[in-house]
Design a protein around this motif. Sequence first.
Motif, PDB file in Angstrom:
ATOM      1  N   SER A  36       1.233  -6.218  23.426  1.00 14.52           N
ATOM      2  CA  SER A  36       1.289  -5.118  23.337  1.00 14.52           C
ATOM      3  C   SER A  36       2.765  -5.368  21.648  1.00 14.52           C
ATOM      4  CB  SER A  36       2.335  -4.153  24.483  1.00 14.52           C
ATOM      5  OG  SER A  36       1.282  -3.943  24.568  1.00 14.52           O
ATOM      6  N   LEU A  37       3.528  -4.593  21.404  1.00 13.94           N
ATOM      7  CA  LEU A  37       4.415  -4.379  20.561  1.00 13.94           C
ATOM      8  C   LEU A  37       5.189  -3.208  19.899  1.00 13.94           C
ATOM      9  CD1 LEU A  37       4.237  -7.114  17.611  1.00 13.94           C
ATOM     10  CD2 LEU A  37       5.679  -6.773  19.737  1.00 13.94           C
ATOM     11  N   THR A  38       6.620  -2.628  20.493  1.00 15.73           N
ATOM     12  CA  THR A  38       7.225  -1.152  19.463  1.00 15.73           C
ATOM     13  C   THR A  38       7.523  -1.577  18.153  1.00 15.73           C
ATOM     14  OG1 THR A  38       7.376  -1.329  22.347  1.00 15.73           O
ATOM     15  CG2 THR A  38       8.824  -0.030  20.521  1.00 15.73           C
ATOM     16  N   LEU A  39       7.453  -1.084  17.903  1.00 12.42           N
ATOM     17  CA  LEU A  39       7.797  -0.822  16.112  1.00 12.42           C
ATOM     18  C   LEU A  39       9.235   0.151  16.080  1.00 12.42           C
ATOM     19  CD1 LEU A  39       5.450  -1.695  13.720  1.00 12.42           C
ATOM     20  CD2 LEU A  39       6.809  -2.982  15.243  1.00 12.42           C
ATOM     21  N   SER A  40      10.438   0.047  15.782  1.00 19.09           N
ATOM     22  CA  SER A  40      11.231   1.536  15.257  1.00 19.09           C
ATOM     23  C   SER A  40      11.221   1.598  14.041  1.00 19.09           C
ATOM     24  CB  SER A  40      12.339   0.584  16.021  1.00 19.09           C
ATOM     25  OG  SER A  40      12.203   0.786  17.227  1.00 19.09           O
ATOM     26  N   CYS A  41      11.727   2.179  13.791  1.00 16.85           N
ATOM     27  CA  CYS A  41      12.147   3.621  11.977  1.00 16.85           C
ATOM     28  C   CYS A  41      13.150   4.101  12.261  1.00 16.85           C
ATOM     29  CB  CYS A  41      11.281   3.820  11.518  1.00 16.85           C
ATOM     30  SG  CYS A  41      11.490   4.317  10.227  1.00 16.85           S
ATOM     31  N   ALA A  42      14.735   2.817  12.149  1.00 14.79           N
ATOM     32  CA  ALA A  42      15.602   3.502  11.977  1.00 14.79           C
ATOM     33  C   ALA A  42      16.372   4.311  10.657  1.00 14.79           C
ATOM     34  CB  ALA A  42      17.133   2.619  12.112  1.00 14.79           C
ATOM     35  N   VAL A  43      16.608   5.564  10.723  1.00 15.01           N
ATOM     36  CA  VAL A  43      16.621   6.722   9.999  1.00 15.01           C
ATOM     37  C   VAL A  43      18.379   6.677   9.592  1.00 15.01           C
ATOM     38  CG1 VAL A  43      15.330   7.939   8.266  1.00 15.01           C
ATOM     39  CG2 VAL A  43      14.364   7.333   9.816  1.00 15.01           C
ATOM     40  N   SER A  44      18.453   6.545   8.070  1.00 11.69           N
ATOM     41  CA  SER A  44      20.444   6.872   7.796  1.00 11.69           C
ATOM     42  C   SER A  44      19.917   7.990   6.666  1.00 11.69           C
ATOM     43  CB  SER A  44      20.677   5.467   7.968  1.00 11.69           C
ATOM     44  OG  SER A  44      20.379   4.932   7.125  1.00 11.69           O
ATOM     45  N   GLY A  45      20.434   8.638   6.528  1.00 13.55           N
ATOM     46  CA  GLY A  45      20.692   9.001   4.979  1.00 13.55           C
ATOM     47  C   GLY A  45      20.334  10.370   5.185  1.00 13.55           C
ATOM     48  N   ILE A  46      19.864  10.871   6.081  1.00 18.25           N
ATOM     49  CA  ILE A  46      18.504  11.995   6.068  1.00 18.25           C
ATOM     50  C   ILE A  46      18.935  13.199   7.954  1.00 18.25           C
ATOM     51  CG2 ILE A  46      17.140  12.396   3.802  1.00 18.25           C
ATOM     52  CD1 ILE A  46      14.618  11.472   5.483  1.00 18.25           C
ATOM     53  N   ILE A  47      18.551  13.256   7.910  1.00 16.07           N
ATOM     54  CA  ILE A  47      18.271  14.009   9.129  1.00 16.07           C
ATOM     55  C   ILE A  47      16.952  14.267   9.850  1.00 16.07           C
ATOM     56  CG2 ILE A  47      18.578  15.686  10.954  1.00 16.07           C
ATOM     57  CD1 ILE A  47      20.764  16.855   9.343  1.00 16.07           C
ATOM     58  N   SER A  48      16.835  13.152  10.504  1.00 19.87           N
ATOM     59  CA  SER A  48      15.144  12.964  10.690  1.00 19.87           C
ATOM     60  C   SER A  48      13.606  14.030  11.292  1.00 19.87           C
ATOM     61  CB  SER A  48      14.735  11.524  11.182  1.00 19.87           C
ATOM     62  OG  SER A  48      14.868  11.815  12.230  1.00 19.87           O
ATOM     63  N   SER A  49      14.491  14.712  11.638  1.00 23.83           N
ATOM     64  CA  SER A  49      14.536  15.662  12.738  1.00 23.83           C
ATOM     65  C   SER A  49      13.190  16.971  11.374  1.00 23.83           C
ATOM     66  CB  SER A  49      14.770  16.851  13.526  1.00 23.83           C
ATOM     67  OG  SER A  49      16.042  16.925  13.081  1.00 23.83           O
ATOM     68  N   VAL A  50      14.187  17.105  10.956  1.00 22.70           N
ATOM     69  CA  VAL A  50      13.419  17.942   9.252  1.00 22.70           C
ATOM     70  C   VAL A  50      11.919  17.591   8.243  1.00 22.70           C
ATOM     71  CG1 VAL A  50      15.382  19.434   9.703  1.00 22.70           C
ATOM     72  CG2 VAL A  50      15.193  17.882   7.463  1.00 22.70           C
ATOM     73  N   TYR A  51      11.966  16.298   9.110  1.00 20.37           N
ATOM     74  CA  TYR A  51      10.988  15.091   8.042  1.00 20.37           C
ATOM     75  C   TYR A  51       9.924  15.226   8.594  1.00 20.37           C
ATOM     76  CZ  TYR A  51      13.913  14.662   4.315  1.00 20.37           C
ATOM     77  OH  TYR A  51      15.008  14.853   2.888  1.00 20.37           O
ATOM     78  N   VAL A  52       8.637  14.970   8.507  1.00 22.02           N
ATOM     79  CA  VAL A  52       7.217  14.525   9.169  1.00 22.02           C
ATOM     80  C   VAL A  52       7.311  12.780   8.567  1.00 22.02           C
ATOM     81  CG1 VAL A  52       5.217  13.853   8.944  1.00 22.02           C
ATOM     82  CG2 VAL A  52       5.709  16.717   8.226  1.00 22.02           C
ATOM     83  N   MET A  53       7.632  12.320   9.530  1.00 19.18           N
ATOM     84  CA  MET A  53       7.508  11.346   9.840  1.00 19.18           C
ATOM     85  C   MET A  53       5.885  10.449  10.096  1.00 19.18           C
ATOM     86  SD  MET A  53      10.829  10.510   9.109  1.00 19.18           S
ATOM     87  CE  MET A  53      11.234   8.735   9.485  1.00 19.18           C
ATOM     88  N   ALA A  54       5.978   9.275   9.199  1.00 17.07           N
ATOM     89  CA  ALA A  54       4.089   8.832   9.929  1.00 17.07           C
ATOM     90  C   ALA A  54       4.926   6.733   9.584  1.00 17.07           C
ATOM     91  CB  ALA A  54       3.605   8.421   9.192  1.00 17.07           C
ATOM     92  N   TRP A  55       3.691   6.494   9.788  1.00 16.09           N
ATOM     93  CA  TRP A  55       3.944   4.006  10.182  1.00 16.09           C
ATOM     94  C   TRP A  55       2.303   4.973   9.276  1.00 16.09           C
ATOM     95  CZ3 TRP A  55       6.983   1.531  11.545  1.00 16.09           C
ATOM     96  CH2 TRP A  55       8.004   1.463  12.472  1.00 16.09           C
ATOM     97  N   HIS A  56       2.638   3.681   8.145  1.00 10.80           N
ATOM     98  CA  HIS A  56       1.014   2.990   7.405  1.00 10.80           C
ATOM     99  C   HIS A  56       1.044   1.824   7.589  1.00 10.80           C
ATOM    100  CE1 HIS A  56       0.866   6.715   4.552  1.00 10.80           C
ATOM    101  NE2 HIS A  56       2.402   7.116   5.546  1.00 10.80           N
ATOM    102  N   ARG A  57       0.467   0.705   7.186  1.00  2.00           N
ATOM    103  CA  ARG A  57      -0.396  -0.244   7.663  1.00  2.00           C
ATOM    104  C   ARG A  57      -0.920  -0.800   5.654  1.00  2.00           C
ATOM    105  NH1 ARG A  57      -3.584  -0.795  12.984  1.00  2.00           N
ATOM    106  NH2 ARG A  57      -5.748  -0.186  11.970  1.00  2.00           N
ATOM    107  N   GLN A  58      -0.459  -1.959   5.794  1.00  2.00           N
ATOM    108  CA  GLN A  58      -1.468  -2.987   4.567  1.00  2.00           C
ATOM    109  C   GLN A  58      -1.614  -4.188   5.383  1.00  2.00           C
ATOM    110  OE1 GLN A  58       0.880  -2.497   1.146  1.00  2.00           O
ATOM    111  NE2 GLN A  58      -1.734  -2.567  -0.111  1.00  2.00           N
ATOM    112  N   ALA A  59      -3.329  -4.596   5.078  1.00  2.00           N
ATOM    113  CA  ALA A  59      -3.395  -5.795   5.424  1.00  2.00           C
ATOM    114  C   ALA A  59      -3.865  -6.789   4.450  1.00  2.00           C
ATOM    115  CB  ALA A  59      -4.512  -5.809   6.104  1.00  2.00           C
ATOM    116  N   PRO A  60      -3.774  -7.957   4.201  1.00  2.00           N
ATOM    117  CA  PRO A  60      -3.582  -8.834   2.950  1.00  2.00           C
ATOM    118  C   PRO A  60      -5.066  -8.711   2.708  1.00  2.00           C
ATOM    119  CG  PRO A  60      -3.525  -9.973   5.076  1.00  2.00           C
ATOM    120  CD  PRO A  60      -3.127  -9.058   5.204  1.00  2.00           C
ATOM    121  N   GLY A  61      -4.791  -8.269   0.678  1.00  2.00           N
ATOM    122  CA  GLY A  61      -5.761  -7.189   0.229  1.00  2.00           C
ATOM    123  C   GLY A  61      -6.715  -6.271   0.389  1.00  2.00           C
ATOM    124  N   LYS A  62      -6.071  -5.402   1.212  1.00  2.00           N
ATOM    125  CA  LYS A  62      -6.312  -4.515   1.560  1.00  2.00           C
ATOM    126  C   LYS A  62      -5.581  -3.135   1.401  1.00  2.00           C
ATOM    127  CE  LYS A  62      -9.528  -5.348   5.351  1.00  2.00           C
ATOM    128  NZ  LYS A  62      -9.783  -4.990   6.701  1.00  2.00           N
TER     129      LYS A  62
END
Length: 117
Positions: free
Chosen positions: A17-43
């Motif tokens: 298991s792992l837990t990723l974090s995304c710390a946001v600054s400069g905007i109020i993240s509560s009014v944004y749709v937040m997402a995680w994307h991923r990209q594997a090599p060659g994809k």
Amino acid sequence: QVQLVESGGGLVQPGGSLTLSCAVSGIISSVYVMAWHRQAPGKQRDLVASITTGGGTTYADSVKGRFTISRDNAKNTVYLQMNSLKPEDTAVYTCHARTITWSRAYWGQGTQVTVSS
């Protein structure tokens, strides 16, 4: 200046298991749709999970039941809890923020996740 800074990536064995974090600054993240994307090599980069301003979540079929996205608006932070990791989850994971109307969108720099024995 808007910044999305990911952390928590690393090397983990299959089944771990792992837990990723995304710390946001400069905007109020509560009014944004937040997402995680991923990209594997060659994809192409794919959406992994998203969370709306109201807390509604969506997941890619490949991670349903294993990954959980959440947000802490008080900390301006979004998380991705990843369980039962598989080698095919190996990728650079990137945080994304957008307004509901897509008028503004921001990307983080990404964090590497490697699942290998």
